[in-house]
Design a protein around this motif. Structure first.
Motif, mmCIF file in Angstrom:
data_model
loop_
_atom_site.group_PDB
_atom_site.id
_atom_site.type_symbol
_atom_site.label_atom_id
_atom_site.label_comp_id
_atom_site.label_asym_id
_atom_site.label_seq_id
_atom_site.Cartn_x
_atom_site.Cartn_y
_atom_site.Cartn_z
ATOM 1 N N TYR A 10 3.737 23.854 -41.088
ATOM 2 C CA TYR A 10 3.045 23.639 -39.809
ATOM 3 C C TYR A 10 3.807 22.726 -38.846
ATOM 4 O O TYR A 10 3.254 22.337 -37.817
ATOM 5 C CB TYR A 10 1.661 23.024 -40.073
ATOM 6 N N ASN A 49 2.699 28.404 -31.411
ATOM 7 C CA ASN A 49 1.388 28.331 -32.059
ATOM 8 C C ASN A 49 0.808 26.929 -31.888
ATOM 9 O O ASN A 49 1.122 26.025 -32.665
ATOM 10 C CB ASN A 49 1.513 28.672 -33.547
ATOM 11 N N GLU A 56 -2.060 25.768 -32.559
ATOM 12 C CA GLU A 56 -2.916 25.341 -33.660
ATOM 13 C C GLU A 56 -2.117 24.674 -34.772
ATOM 14 O O GLU A 56 -2.643 23.846 -35.527
ATOM 15 C CB GLU A 56 -3.682 26.539 -34.224
ATOM 16 N N SER A 75 0.166 22.451 -34.548
ATOM 17 C CA SER A 75 0.292 21.007 -34.318
ATOM 18 C C SER A 75 -0.911 20.261 -34.874
ATOM 19 O O SER A 75 -0.762 19.202 -35.498
ATOM 20 C CB SER A 75 0.448 20.727 -32.816
ATOM 21 N N GLU A 76 -2.119 20.794 -34.655
ATOM 22 C CA GLU A 76 -3.325 20.157 -35.180
ATOM 23 C C GLU A 76 -3.363 20.213 -36.705
ATOM 24 O O GLU A 76 -3.776 19.259 -37.362
ATOM 25 C CB GLU A 76 -4.573 20.831 -34.595
ATOM 26 N N LEU A 77 -2.902 21.339 -37.268
ATOM 27 C CA LEU A 77 -2.865 21.460 -38.721
ATOM 28 C C LEU A 77 -1.855 20.482 -39.313
ATOM 29 O O LEU A 77 -2.082 19.911 -40.383
ATOM 30 C CB LEU A 77 -2.522 22.899 -39.117
#
Length: 408
Positions: free
Chosen positions: A44, A52, A54, A56-58
């Motif tokens: 990630y 993507n 998302e 970064s948050e993961l």
């Protein structure tokens, strides 16, 4: 575990069970947790997922979960009572300088210059190249040193080969920078595919006129200091900073090395320029006295941390009592001053003098001694000296006039 809102600015928006995030069980070993984190962090990492958002948050969620489970004390607290038991729940996550951009990097550099501790993560390209085994590795024999200058967000890799006897004596790897460059000292383990997986990292710390970092494989528990714990405590309560000064003490995960070849790296952690450094590989056999002193001082510091925890409770009670007594002191002082003031007013009431206040606020006395009002009307007797002077002046005056008339 129940999820909740995060307070830290770099933390994920919603908290999930760290074990669930890292896909490990509650009885997983430290090594299993570390391996799971490395795989997910690479998967990630923002550098590999630019399209993507998302990811970064993961990545933040994975990093936050690992920050809990990789720390024995935080893991114990979480297992006992969940997120609520974590004392420093608003901790800042590591940031990736290669993903910040120029403007944000300048702000990060400014905060770092002002003394705000900023943790940085290692660029995904460095970790991926190491994992694939495509990095250049330089030999660093024990008892030697090597100087270098590594570009920002890049790494220089070194191999240190030790014998059975050297492994038993212990090994120390140290890096220092006279230019006070920021860097990370990294230790990699051999992966089955021939690559290297990150196992340990130490951020450089300023010590005197240099910055330095070290790894000590000496067959006894050596501790590393996480300065951000103290900085967070100071931000919340300056008085607590002293008591939290040793709370950042964390045990190093590896205390000894086996015979064979081991991989270390110096990672450039400066914001804009290369990092100058000197790396040394030392066998502890020649430093037996120093090794014993380090063992003793580590034990003393650990004991002192426990003493500070107990003393903080005692100090807080004494401080609360001191504040209570100080408030009472001020109240009693004010009460005594007021009573003495009232006493002075009452005592001054015993008088025949009637005080008057004129228009200018000046107090005057209206009482006079008997017959004082008539004193100004008493005429001066002829026998007084003033009467004689006046008589002599009159006689002298008329004498002059008479003489002038005669001449005329």
């Amino acid at each position: 575990m129940a999820s909740g809102k995060m307070e830290g600015p770099s933390a994920p928006g919603v908290r999930r069970d760290p074990y669930e995030v890292l896909c490990v069980s509650r009885d997983s070993s430290d090594q299993e947790i570390k391996s799971a984190y490395r795989k997910l962090a690479l998967k990630y990492h923002p550098d590999k997922n630019t399209s993507n958002p998302e990811a970064s948050e993961l990545f933040k969620e994975v990093a936050y979960s690992y920050s809990i489970l990789s720390d024995p004390e935080k893991r114990r607290q979480y297992d006992a009572a969940g997120f609520e038991a974590l004392e420093h729940e608003s901790m800042d996550m590591e940031i990736d300088l290669s993903n910040l951009g120029t403007v944000n990097t300048m702000f990060a550099a400014l905060f770092s210059k002002l003394g705000v501790p900023i943790k940085t993560t290692i660029a995904a390209t460095v970790l991926e190249e190491a994992l694939n085994g495509t990095v250049t590795v330089r030999p660093l024999p024990l008892g030697t040193s090597s100087n270098g200058k590594v570009d920002k967000q890049c790494a220089h890799f070194f191999s240190v080969t030790i014998s059975e006897q050297q492994a038993q004596s212990g090994v120390v790897i140290r890096v220092a920078s006279a230019a006070q460059s920021k860097f990370k000292l990294l230790y990699f383990e051999h992966e089955p595919n021939g690559g290297y997986g990150l196992a340990l990292q130490e951020d450089s710390e300023k010590t005197g006129k240099v910055t330095s970092a070290g790894m000590y494989f000496l067959h006894f528990q050596v501790y590393r200091m996480d300065s951000t714990v103290n900085a967070l405590a100071m931000a919340k309560d300056p008085e607590a900073a002293f008591f939290k000064r040793l709370e950042g003490l964390q045990p190093c995960e590896v205390s000894e090395l086996k015979p064979g070849t081991h991989i270390f790296a110096v990672y450039g952690d400066n914001f804009f320029k290369p990092a100058s450094y000197t790396i040394e590989a030392i066998c502890a056999k020649s430093y037996e006295d120093t090794t014993e002193k380090l063992k003793e001082i580590e034990a003393k510091i650990l004991a002192k941390r426990n003493d500070l925890r107990q003393f903080e409770v005692e100090y807080r009670k004494a401080l609360a009592r001191f504040q209570e007594v100080t408030n009472k002191y001020n109240q009693e002082k004010q009460s005594v001053d007021e009573l003495l003031k009232q006493r002075d007013v009452i005592q001054s009431s015993f008088t025949t003098v009637r005080a008057l206040i004129n228009a200018t606020g000046v107090t005057t006395s209206s009482s006079k001694l008997p017959n004082e009002d008539n004193r100004s009307d008493i005429p001066v007797e002829d026998g007084s000296s003033d009467g004689k002077d006046k008589a002599s002046k009159k006689k002298w005056f008329y004498l002059n006039l008479n003489r002038s008339d005669k001449k005329g």
